[in-house]
Design a protein around this motif. Structure first.
Motif, PDB file in Angstrom:
ATOM      1  N   GLY A 228     -25.807  13.535 -19.937  1.00 45.69           N
ATOM      2  CA  GLY A 228     -25.387  12.388 -20.744  1.00 45.69           C
ATOM      3  C   GLY A 228     -26.238  11.173 -20.410  1.00 45.69           C
ATOM      4  N   VAL A 229     -26.886  10.621 -21.414  1.00 46.43           N
ATOM      5  CA  VAL A 229     -27.639   9.381 -21.191  1.00 46.43           C
ATOM      6  C   VAL A 229     -27.144   8.350 -22.193  1.00 46.43           C
ATOM      7  N   GLY A 230     -26.828   7.163 -21.684  1.00 48.01           N
ATOM      8  CA  GLY A 230     -26.332   6.135 -22.594  1.00 48.01           C
ATOM      9  C   GLY A 230     -26.826   4.784 -22.132  1.00 48.01           C
ATOM     10  N   PRO A 231     -26.863   3.813 -23.048  1.00 51.51           N
ATOM     11  CA  PRO A 231     -27.310   2.474 -22.645  1.00 51.51           C
ATOM     12  C   PRO A 231     -26.293   1.832 -21.705  1.00 51.51           C
ATOM     13  N   TYR A 232     -26.778   1.090 -20.725  1.00 51.41           N
ATOM     14  CA  TYR A 232     -25.901   0.253 -19.907  1.00 51.41           C
ATOM     15  C   TYR A 232     -25.419  -0.899 -20.795  1.00 51.41           C
ATOM     16  N   ILE A 233     -24.122  -1.162 -20.773  1.00 54.83           N
ATOM     17  CA  ILE A 233     -23.575  -2.265 -21.588  1.00 54.83           C
ATOM     18  C   ILE A 233     -22.883  -3.244 -20.638  1.00 54.83           C
ATOM     19  N   PRO A 234     -23.390  -4.498 -20.538  1.00 57.99           N
ATOM     20  CA  PRO A 234     -22.817  -5.429 -19.558  1.00 57.99           C
ATOM     21  C   PRO A 234     -21.338  -5.707 -19.846  1.00 57.99           C
ATOM     22  N   HIS A 235     -20.549  -5.690 -18.793  1.00 51.23           N
ATOM     23  CA  HIS A 235     -19.124  -6.017 -18.905  1.00 51.23           C
ATOM     24  C   HIS A 235     -18.915  -7.353 -18.196  1.00 51.23           C
ATOM     25  N   PRO A 236     -18.367  -8.353 -18.895  1.00 54.46           N
ATOM     26  CA  PRO A 236     -18.295  -9.697 -18.303  1.00 54.46           C
ATOM     27  C   PRO A 236     -17.410  -9.784 -17.063  1.00 54.46           C
ATOM     28  N   ASP A 237     -16.502  -8.822 -16.865  1.00 54.54           N
ATOM     29  CA  ASP A 237     -15.625  -8.892 -15.694  1.00 54.54           C
ATOM     30  C   ASP A 237     -16.140  -8.041 -14.538  1.00 54.54           C
ATOM     31  N   THR A 238     -17.454  -7.830 -14.487  1.00 56.50           N
ATOM     32  CA  THR A 238     -18.070  -7.078 -13.383  1.00 56.50           C
ATOM     33  C   THR A 238     -19.226  -7.898 -12.813  1.00 56.50           C
TER      34      THR A 238
END
Ligand code: SAH
Length: 367
Positions: A228-238
């Motif tokens: 599985g390869v997927g784009p990293y998606i920024p999460h504001p609470d991390t």
């Protein structure tokens, strides 16, 4: 194998330098060759069937503090849940009704999911349905893996996220007294007879081109059944989702977390692992809700994972924000994804859709 690369020999046995060149290629006409080759190799090795794996997000509790994931222990903004055994069984029966061959139970690393409790659920699914059972529950003990395999679990998904050891340690802190070694866990899982899946996120802050080329090479050397390869998606609470993360690299070295870069990695993953089962991921669909799924399937992928999680829980499984299909029901996901598959003249796979390979799979040791 060489016949199967007939007419596209430049893509056979891709070296790390060739992979690197494709990651940096900006000529659209040349990239068309990459899309074409990955689609051809996908068709020759795994055919036109798209296998459906029903995803059940069974718990969002998590003991870990991964820098990228919204389920991390320190995120106090999410309300935690754990599905009941009966709710999980109801989802498995729904999967069967919808014609899926596999259910995937995924969660944070949740020790409230005890060895015995899950063993009972796996046994019930295997007794009441012909479904393959895939688990994706984080870094559990060998004893847990063994018990679940003996109960009938068929596959385990554990992404190594990045093969750059420093970056990995930074984004995925170990638990006290236990070094995180996902490669070693993958080897144990294989020994126990699981089909094994792994993969990476693309565009993590601090991830450079050479390391992604290394990730793609590792897929080949690990002989993975699923990738599985997927784009990293920024999460504001991390921590990683905050602006100006300390790991960020200069623009010409940092791999972008873009839709386009995801297709390149997906296409090359298919070329280096022609027989693997490769999903067109929800993270990719999140970046392009109109046609990300279809483009993924046309550039190497042969799997989709329709979400079966009941709506009241699904909204709480926010590993990254604005997730595709977050407000849908299982029925809507089923209709939508089946339509998308048919719209690109692909067929829906029947049966469990395990990896096609010559090697005989090891049966669980019952003693
Ligand atoms: N607890 C399990 C399952 C985690 S969710 C485990 O750690 O294996 C499955 C995958 O979602 C992760 O492996 C990671 O690659 C991906 N993921 C998590 N946070 C993400 C984010 N912010 N953007 C994109 N993908 C993410």
């Amino acid at each position: 194998m060489s016949d199967l690369f007939d007419g596209i020999h430049e893509f056979e046995n891709l070296t790390r330098d060739a992979i690197l060149d494709w990651l940096r290629e900006d000529d659209e006409t040349k990239l068309e060759r990459l899309w074409h080759a990955s689609n051809l190799v996908r068709r020759r090795f795994v055919g036109d069937d798209v296998h459906l794996r029903g995803l059940i997000e069974i718990s969002n509790h998590c003991v870990r503090c991964c820098g990228y994931c919204g389920l991390r222990f320190e995120n106090k903004k999410i309300e935690r849940y754990r599905m009941s055994a009966d709710e999980i069984l109801a989802c498995a029966h729904q999967a069967l009704q919808m014609g899926y061959g596999t259910v995937v139970m995924q969660s944070g690393e949740d020790y409230g999911i005890t060895r015995d409790w899950l063993t009972g659920i796996i046994r019930r699914i295997k007794k009441e349905t012909p479904l393959a059972v895939t688990l994706s529950l984080g870094e559990r003990s060998d004893e847990d893996f063994k018990a679940w395999r003996e109960a009938g679990a068929d596959r385990y998904l554990l992404r190594f996220e990045t093969s750059d050891p420093d970056l990995y340690r930074f984004i995925h802190p170990s638990l006290p007294h236990r070094e995180s070694d996902r490669m070693a866990i993958l080897r144990s899982l294989r020994e126990l007879g699981y089909e094994i899946g792994s993969g990476i996120m693309i565009g993590i802050p601090g991830q450079n081109y050479r390391s992604v080329a290394g990730d793609i090479e590792s897929f080949r050397s690990l002989d993975l059944d699923m990738i599985g390869v997927g784009p990293y998606i920024p999460h504001p609470d991390t921590p990683l989702g905050m602006p100006d993360t300390p790991t960020a690299l200069p623009d010409d070295e940092q791999v972008p977390h873009s839709e386009e870069m995801t297709y390149r990695v997906l296409a090359m993953t298919r070329l280096v692992c022609p027989e693997a089962n490769i999903p067109s991921t929800t993270a990719l669909a999140t970046l392009n809700k109109a046609s990300g799924r279809e483009l993924g399937l046309q550039r190497g992928a042969n799997i989709v994972m329709p979400n079966l999680t009941p709506s009241q829980y699904r909204v709480k499984y926010e590993i990254y924000p604005d997730k595709a299909c977050i407000n849908e029901t299982a029925q809507c996901c089923h209709i939508c994804l089946s339509g998308r598959i048919e719209s690109i003249s692909r067929s829906i796979g029947k049966g469990q859709g395990g990896r096609k390979r010559e090697r005989i799979r090891k049966e669980p040791d019952m003693h």
